[in-house]
Design an enzyme around this catalytic site. Structure first.
Site, PDB file in Angstrom:
ATOM      1  N   TYR A   9      12.952  66.486  23.534  1.00 16.27           N
ATOM      2  CA  TYR A   9      13.235  65.174  22.967  1.00 16.27           C
ATOM      3  C   TYR A   9      12.513  64.953  21.637  1.00 16.27           C
ATOM      4  CZ  TYR A   9       8.796  64.884  25.352  1.00 16.27           C
ATOM      5  OH  TYR A   9       7.529  65.139  25.773  1.00 16.27           O
ATOM      6  N   HIS A  40       9.894  63.707  19.452  1.00 11.20           N
ATOM      7  CA  HIS A  40       8.494  63.423  19.724  1.00 11.20           C
ATOM      8  C   HIS A  40       7.967  62.434  18.681  1.00 11.20           C
ATOM      9  CE1 HIS A  40       4.165  64.796  19.689  1.00 11.20           C
ATOM     10  NE2 HIS A  40       4.358  64.501  20.945  1.00 11.20           N
ATOM     11  N   SER A  47      -0.370  63.327  23.915  1.00 10.75           N
ATOM     12  CA  SER A  47       0.079  64.581  24.523  1.00 10.75           C
ATOM     13  C   SER A  47       1.460  64.443  25.145  1.00 10.75           C
ATOM     14  CB  SER A  47      -0.957  64.992  25.576  1.00 10.75           C
ATOM     15  OG  SER A  47      -0.330  65.436  26.748  1.00 10.75           O
ATOM     16  N   LYS A  48       2.306  65.444  24.885  1.00  7.23           N
ATOM     17  CA  LYS A  48       3.666  65.436  25.436  1.00  7.23           C
ATOM     18  C   LYS A  48       3.631  65.395  26.954  1.00  7.23           C
ATOM     19  CE  LYS A  48       5.494  68.346  21.841  1.00  7.23           C
ATOM     20  NZ  LYS A  48       6.323  69.422  21.392  1.00  7.23           N
ATOM     21  N   ARG A  49       2.610  66.008  27.531  1.00  6.62           N
ATOM     22  CA  ARG A  49       2.551  66.092  28.990  1.00  6.62           C
ATOM     23  C   ARG A  49       2.029  64.807  29.629  1.00  6.62           C
ATOM     24  NH1 ARG A  49      -1.172  69.199  30.419  1.00  6.62           N
ATOM     25  NH2 ARG A  49      -1.740  69.827  28.314  1.00  6.62           N
TER      26      ARG A  49
END
Ligand code: GLU
Length: 422
Positions: free
Chosen positions: A46, A48, A295-297
């Site tokens: 996606y 970001h 953070s993406k996570r």
């Protein structure tokens, strides 16, 4: 050593020379001082927040100088690619009002004279420039296996020597034509490495347009230009693409700062003009009192879909990001409450060098101020659009009697001091 013979042996299928591409992609016809900027995202998921932020900074840099902002897709890592990734990024930029002059303008369409704007379709171009470096004795094949490289690394670590493929550790640096022929006839895979003329003891100095003067050791590593499948590394593709697309300012995430010595070296060896670099600090977040990168996570707000889901207007998110991008934007906004952010005189030097904090309260505040300026019909339209996608039941209630809903939304609106709590 007959470098021409080596070049033909390694890349027999390439029969063009760099001149061909230099003529195909002539200098742009732009006014003096116009900046050409770009984003080069990988379609690995996606859109970001960091990419949206970089796109905004690149877009306003181009806009404020009557320049060009383009998109290029870095899809050389097919393993990490996700289906629909390009579409998600480009449509996300459109949703946030970031206009694209050139490159990918939708998931499937490209526009402009400097394409293709997708690295997986530029293989012949990269190989042509690599072949030229081999001809000049500036690149060579390396047949080392992953195991051999790991072994060298272990020895270097044990001897407390800087790890990597440099100096005496660069095993195939002086490979002969005969050795190359023999290894090729055995069907051994190879990569192409730069024969770096750099010396670690020398310093390079460059002026980062965001962070100021930076000094680093020269690169002496014979880093990989083309991988064994013929795909370029980021370093090499960046130099070739930004040269041929005439990028004047490379404004990208600051995780690339340590690679600048490699990049400047490549531009120079290839005979290209070095672009200006500006390294954008990441947007940070407070986590248990400590500052860290979003953070993406861990963080839902890393994906910009989050803001749409929460019901933030795209324009509010962009105006908020402008406050992150420029320390003087808020003052300007107070003085010019009704002017588009596009009119703001953006200066890269006013960007944070250490990483600004993401502040959701401030976003909320920017958003409230913007919503308060809308009339009841605008609010009705936006609210129903949002509810249609994210809250079906609410959508039903809102649209059962549109005129009634609009009259409710008009309470304390369309007055000199509209309320801000919707
Ligand atoms: N694909 C690279 C990244 O996403 C691009 C960096 C650049 O803008 O050059 O980090």
């Amino acid at each position: 050593m007959d470098y021409n013979a080596l070049a033909d042996l390694l890349l027999p299928e390439i029969n063009k020379t760099p001149d061909y591409y230099e003529n195909l992609y002539p200098a742009r016809n732009l006014p003096e001082g116009a900046r050409v900027t770009r984003i080069a995202p990988s379609p690995t998921g996606y859109l970001h927040l960091g990419v949206l932020f970089a796109a905004l900074v690149n877009r306003i840099t181009a806009t404020s100088t009557d320049g060009i902002f383009f998109t290029r897709i870095e899809d050389t890592d097919k393993k990490r690619e996700v289906a629909g990734g390009i579409e998600d990024i480009i449509s996300g930029l459109h949703r946030f009002g970031i206009t694209i002059d050139e490159g990918f303008i939708s998931g499937t369409e490209q526009k402009g004279e400097y394409g293709p704007y997708q690295q997986s379709h530029r293989e012949e171009i990269y190989k042509t420039y690599v072949k030229e470096l081999i001809r000049q004795g500036l690149a060579y094949p390396c047949f080392c296996t992953a195991e051999e490289l790991a072994e060298v690394r272990e020895i270097q670590e044990a001897q407390k020597i800087r790890t990597g493929y440099h100096g005496e550790w660069a095993k195939h640096r002086n490979i002969t034509l005969e050795e190359t022929e023999a290894l090729l006839s055995e069907g051994k895979p190879f990569v192409i490495r730069l024969k770096s003329p750099g010396n670690e003891a020398n310093k390079i100095v460059f002026e980062d347009t965001i962070k100021g003067k930076i000094e680093m050791p020269e690169n002496d590593e014979d880093f990989v230009l083309l991988k064994s499948d013929g795909i370029p590394t980021y370093h090499f593709a960046h130099a070739v693409d930004d040269h041929l697309m005439h990028t004047t300012h490379v404004l990208r995430g600051d995780e690339w700062i340590s690679s600048v010595p490699k990049h400047i070296q490549l531009f120079k060896l290839l005979g290209f003009k070095v672009p200006k670099y500006g390294h954008i600090s990441p947007i940070m977040k407070l986590d248990g009192g400590a500052k860290r990168k979003i953070s993406k996570r861990k963080d839902p707000e890393a994906a910009v879909h989050f803001f749409a889901e929460q019901g933030y207007m795209s324009e509010a998110v962009i105006n908020y990001l402008m406050t992150v991008a420029s320390s003087d934007f808020e003052d300007w906004r107070r003085a010019n409450p009704d002017t588009s952010y596009k009119e703001f005189k953006f200066n890269l030097k006013k960007m944070s060098v250490s990483g600004a904090l993401f502040d959701e309260n401030k976003l909320l505040d920017v958003s409230k101020t913007m919503v308060a300026k809308l009339n009841s019909v605008e609010v009705y339209n936006m609210l129903t659009d949002w509810a249609k996608e994210y809250d079906e039941e609410f959508f039903g209630i809102l649209t059962a009697d549109p005129e009634y809903t609009k009259s409710v939304l008009a309470i304390d609106r369309d007055v000199p001091k509209p309320r801000k709590d919707i």
